[in-house]
Design a protein around this motif. Sequence first.
Motif, PDB file in Angstrom:
ATOM      1  N   GLN A  90       0.780  -1.159   0.181  1.00  0.00           N
ATOM      2  CA  GLN A  90       0.121  -0.012  -0.154  1.00  0.00           C
ATOM      3  C   GLN A  90       0.938   1.205  -0.060  1.00  0.00           C
ATOM      4  N   GLY A  91       0.572   2.159  -0.914  1.00  0.00           N
ATOM      5  CA  GLY A  91       1.006   3.395  -0.969  1.00  0.00           C
ATOM      6  C   GLY A  91       2.556   3.534  -1.704  1.00  0.00           C
ATOM      7  N   GLU A  92       3.005   2.331  -2.145  1.00  0.00           N
ATOM      8  CA  GLU A  92       4.389   2.537  -2.924  1.00  0.00           C
ATOM      9  C   GLU A  92       4.494   2.984  -4.290  1.00  0.00           C
ATOM     10  N   VAL A  93       5.458   3.538  -4.876  1.00  0.00           N
ATOM     11  CA  VAL A  93       5.587   3.883  -6.185  1.00  0.00           C
ATOM     12  C   VAL A  93       6.337   2.743  -6.689  1.00  0.00           C
ATOM     13  N   VAL A  94       5.856   2.268  -8.008  1.00  0.00           N
ATOM     14  CA  VAL A  94       6.336   1.186  -8.477  1.00  0.00           C
ATOM     15  C   VAL A  94       6.617   1.664 -10.216  1.00  0.00           C
ATOM     16  N   VAL A 194      10.564  -2.019  -8.414  1.00  0.00           N
ATOM     17  CA  VAL A 194      10.940  -1.816  -9.777  1.00  0.00           C
ATOM     18  C   VAL A 194      10.710  -3.235 -10.253  1.00  0.00           C
ATOM     19  N   ILE A 195      10.001  -3.375 -11.496  1.00  0.00           N
ATOM     20  CA  ILE A 195       9.687  -4.543 -12.082  1.00  0.00           C
ATOM     21  C   ILE A 195      10.344  -4.439 -13.622  1.00  0.00           C
ATOM     22  N   ASN A 196      11.330  -5.351 -13.786  1.00  0.00           N
ATOM     23  CA  ASN A 196      11.989  -5.501 -15.042  1.00  0.00           C
ATOM     24  C   ASN A 196      11.186  -6.436 -16.039  1.00  0.00           C
ATOM     25  N   VAL A 197      10.918  -6.070 -17.089  1.00  0.00           N
ATOM     26  CA  VAL A 197      10.000  -6.360 -18.146  1.00  0.00           C
ATOM     27  C   VAL A 197      10.645  -6.712 -19.400  1.00  0.00           C
ATOM     28  N   PRO A 198      11.559  -7.525 -19.633  1.00  0.00           N
ATOM     29  CA  PRO A 198      12.403  -7.494 -21.183  1.00  0.00           C
ATOM     30  C   PRO A 198      11.604  -8.433 -22.027  1.00  0.00           C
ATOM     31  N   VAL A 199      11.856  -8.287 -23.123  1.00  0.00           N
ATOM     32  CA  VAL A 199      11.132  -9.208 -24.010  1.00  0.00           C
ATOM     33  C   VAL A 199      12.363 -10.024 -24.641  1.00  0.00           C
ATOM     34  N   GLY A 238      23.725  -6.853 -13.740  1.00  0.00           N
ATOM     35  CA  GLY A 238      22.549  -7.842 -13.146  1.00  0.00           C
ATOM     36  C   GLY A 238      23.117  -7.777 -11.346  1.00  0.00           C
ATOM     37  N   ALA A 239      24.313  -7.301 -11.226  1.00  0.00           N
ATOM     38  CA  ALA A 239      24.876  -6.978  -9.686  1.00  0.00           C
ATOM     39  C   ALA A 239      24.358  -5.937  -9.238  1.00  0.00           C
ATOM     40  N   THR A 240      24.189  -5.010 -10.163  1.00  0.00           N
ATOM     41  CA  THR A 240      23.742  -3.541  -9.456  1.00  0.00           C
ATOM     42  C   THR A 240      22.367  -3.491  -9.461  1.00  0.00           C
ATOM     43  N   PHE A 241      21.510  -3.912 -10.369  1.00  0.00           N
ATOM     44  CA  PHE A 241      19.960  -3.550 -10.356  1.00  0.00           C
ATOM     45  C   PHE A 241      19.612  -4.754  -9.841  1.00  0.00           C
ATOM     46  N   ARG A 242      18.804  -4.690  -8.551  1.00  0.00           N
ATOM     47  CA  ARG A 242      18.289  -5.840  -8.105  1.00  0.00           C
ATOM     48  C   ARG A 242      16.866  -5.392  -8.000  1.00  0.00           C
ATOM     49  N   PRO A 243      16.010  -5.931  -9.321  1.00  0.00           N
ATOM     50  CA  PRO A 243      14.544  -5.494  -8.994  1.00  0.00           C
ATOM     51  C   PRO A 243      13.619  -6.469  -8.194  1.00  0.00           C
ATOM     52  N   THR A 244      12.432  -6.037  -7.849  1.00  0.00           N
ATOM     53  CA  THR A 244      11.568  -6.711  -7.218  1.00  0.00           C
ATOM     54  C   THR A 244      11.148  -8.024  -7.764  1.00  0.00           C
ATOM     55  N   LEU A 245      10.949  -7.740  -9.046  1.00  0.00           N
ATOM     56  CA  LEU A 245      10.480  -8.950 -10.097  1.00  0.00           C
ATOM     57  C   LEU A 245      11.172  -8.872 -11.399  1.00  0.00           C
ATOM     58  N   THR A 246      11.418  -9.886 -11.994  1.00  0.00           N
ATOM     59  CA  THR A 246      11.663  -9.877 -13.486  1.00  0.00           C
ATOM     60  C   THR A 246      10.475 -10.721 -14.087  1.00  0.00           C
TER      61      THR A 246
END
Length: 322
Positions: A90-94, A194-199, A238-246
Amino acid sequence: MTDPYRPSITRREAALRLSAAAVAAAAVGGGALVFHNRRSVVAAAAPIPDWRVPLPASAPKAAAARGSDPGTNVRRAVAALGGMESFVHQGEVVLIKPNIGWDRLPEQAANTDPQVVAELVRLCLAAGAKKVIVTDISCNDPRRCFARSGIAAAAAAAGAEVLEAQRLRMVPAALPGLSAGLEVVEEIVRADRVINVPVVKHHSLSKATLGMKNWFGVMGRGRNRLHQDINRALAELGATFRPTLTVVDATRVLVANGPVGGSLADVRAVGAVAAGTDPVLCDAWGAAQLGLAPGSLPFVEDAERRGLGRADLALVKELGTS
């Protein structure tokens, strides 16, 4: 009659496309027109947050769903991990980071599928997110990329704030290794999740462009230098950016002539989406959708050696076809 699959390109871009290697290097350099319109902020280097959330040890590291509807595949994959409520509160910025790099239509599979992005926006808002931002730093003209990819309209209709490159602010960031000295999008360092969404698609230098490669799209001018040692660069990202989800989009897979593509003959319909908390496993799964063994990708092997995750496809919970 205008060909809907042919984007408007400059003579410079056409020249760069003469070789696959030039295309890959131009993924940033050829899009330099994008950078001059963005605002840069002079400040102390911002640390890159860790956006991960603790989960039970019993939770799967990744889950994959298959079927004809991308939105359903997203919902099933995320639900198998515990639902979006396990990741967004609740209340988070994604911030959702798809691939919107190219002036292509969804059928050409150069960008993340708009239905995948829209469904993630809806799930985040339903979980209580205060705001969901969808953004990327495009390589081609950002207005055309966001529009022709279908992502601008789909994400906005789902309730997201869609930010093209001209609306972004760049800030100095504490990036290590080959990325040292580059700026990043301010909105990503301010986001709670942060959600990382690659194709999933072919890449002429790294063989595949997946989750770790997708981080190029949050960095500013000078990122093209990372192509000179791309496998090391991807493992470092990959070591620097640690997303909530991929969330890996394999709705359509570009199997050749990536990352730009263009010909429908290079596109294969797979109809799958994977979601996970292990970025190495997610990239390994994406590689398999291209018909590549994870061990054939040096950046995946490097990331695994660094302890960033495991490339064991047996760890992916396959949910089958809906």
